[in-house]
Design a protein around this motif. Structure first.
Motif, PDB file in Angstrom:
ATOM      1  N   TYR A  29       0.801  -1.222   0.000  1.00 59.80           N
ATOM      2  CA  TYR A  29       0.000   0.000   0.000  1.00 59.80           C
ATOM      3  C   TYR A  29       0.836   1.275   0.000  1.00 59.80           C
ATOM      4  CZ  TYR A  29      -4.460  -2.333   1.076  1.00 59.80           C
ATOM      5  OH  TYR A  29      -5.602  -3.072   1.032  1.00 59.80           O
ATOM      6  N   GLU A  69      -8.222  -2.230  -6.972  1.00 59.62           N
ATOM      7  CA  GLU A  69      -8.326  -0.903  -6.339  1.00 59.62           C
ATOM      8  C   GLU A  69      -9.503  -0.108  -6.900  1.00 59.62           C
ATOM      9  OE1 GLU A  69      -6.980   0.146  -3.577  1.00 59.62           O
ATOM     10  OE2 GLU A  69      -5.921  -1.764  -3.492  1.00 59.62           O
ATOM     11  N   CYS A  72     -12.466  -1.376  -5.153  1.00 56.69           N
ATOM     12  CA  CYS A  72     -12.455  -0.853  -3.774  1.00 56.69           C
ATOM     13  C   CYS A  72     -12.945   0.589  -3.745  1.00 56.69           C
ATOM     14  CB  CYS A  72     -11.052  -0.938  -3.177  1.00 56.69           C
ATOM     15  SG  CYS A  72     -10.488  -2.620  -2.859  1.00 56.69           S
ATOM     16  N   HIS A  88      -7.810   4.059  -0.657  1.00 54.94           N
ATOM     17  CA  HIS A  88      -7.770   3.338  -1.931  1.00 54.94           C
ATOM     18  C   HIS A  88      -7.463   4.252  -3.113  1.00 54.94           C
ATOM     19  CE1 HIS A  88      -8.552  -0.606  -0.386  1.00 54.94           C
ATOM     20  NE2 HIS A  88      -9.459  -0.078   0.427  1.00 54.94           N
TER      21      HIS A  88
END
Length: 154
Positions: A29, A69, A72, A88
């Motif tokens: 991340y 992503e 998300c 995100h």
């Protein structure tokens, strides 16, 4: 997540497993999201949650990380979770997802969210004003499976 990797994590001391998972999260991340950081002091919950999350979101090969992503972002947008959105969007940006692609996923989520509101609302109005509606409603709630027994208004 592959079973060998899960076994490797579970064979470690809880504190060591947490440290390894946190390092992996930060590598993936570029940061450690709040929820993950909050749970790190509860290894019995943290490790099992992270194994599950990684199995679903990171380890399968059917979707690339950018698509994950974007999904998300769409879900966070539809659920109106500001914290998830910010995280995100940052992750997607680091992965090279364009501002336009992010916005497209938000537009798609808003379309589906609006459709869901309309679907539920119009069905409720239709059911209430339907001519054949007499006495008690027999419909079960699809979410809680509780039969509605409200009498019809006079």
């Amino acid at each position: 997540m592959e079973l060998d990797k899960i076994k490797e994590i579970l064979d470690k001391e809880p504190e060591e497993a947490v440290e390894d998972i946190l390092a992996d999260v930060e590598k993936r991340y570029g940061e450690v999201p709040y929820i993950i950081n909050f749970m790190k002091d509860m290894p019995e919950l943290f490790v099992s949650r992270m194994i599950y999350e990684n199995s679903v979101m990171r380890e399968f090969k059917r979707m690339d990380p950018k698509t994950v992503e974007l999904i998300c972002i769409a879900v966070a947008s539809a659920l109106r979770c500001e914290h998830c959105m910010k995280t995100h969007v940052r992750v997607a940006k680091r992965l090279g997802v364009s501002k336009e692609e992010i916005f497209d996923s938000i537009l798609i989520a808003s379309t589906i969210s609006t459709a869901a509101v309309l679907a539920e609302g119009t069905r409720s109005v239709d059911a209430e004003f339907n001519e054949s509606n007499s006495g008690l409603s027999n419909s079960n709630c699809a979410i809680c499976n509780i039969n509605s027994e409200l009498p019809e208004e006079d």
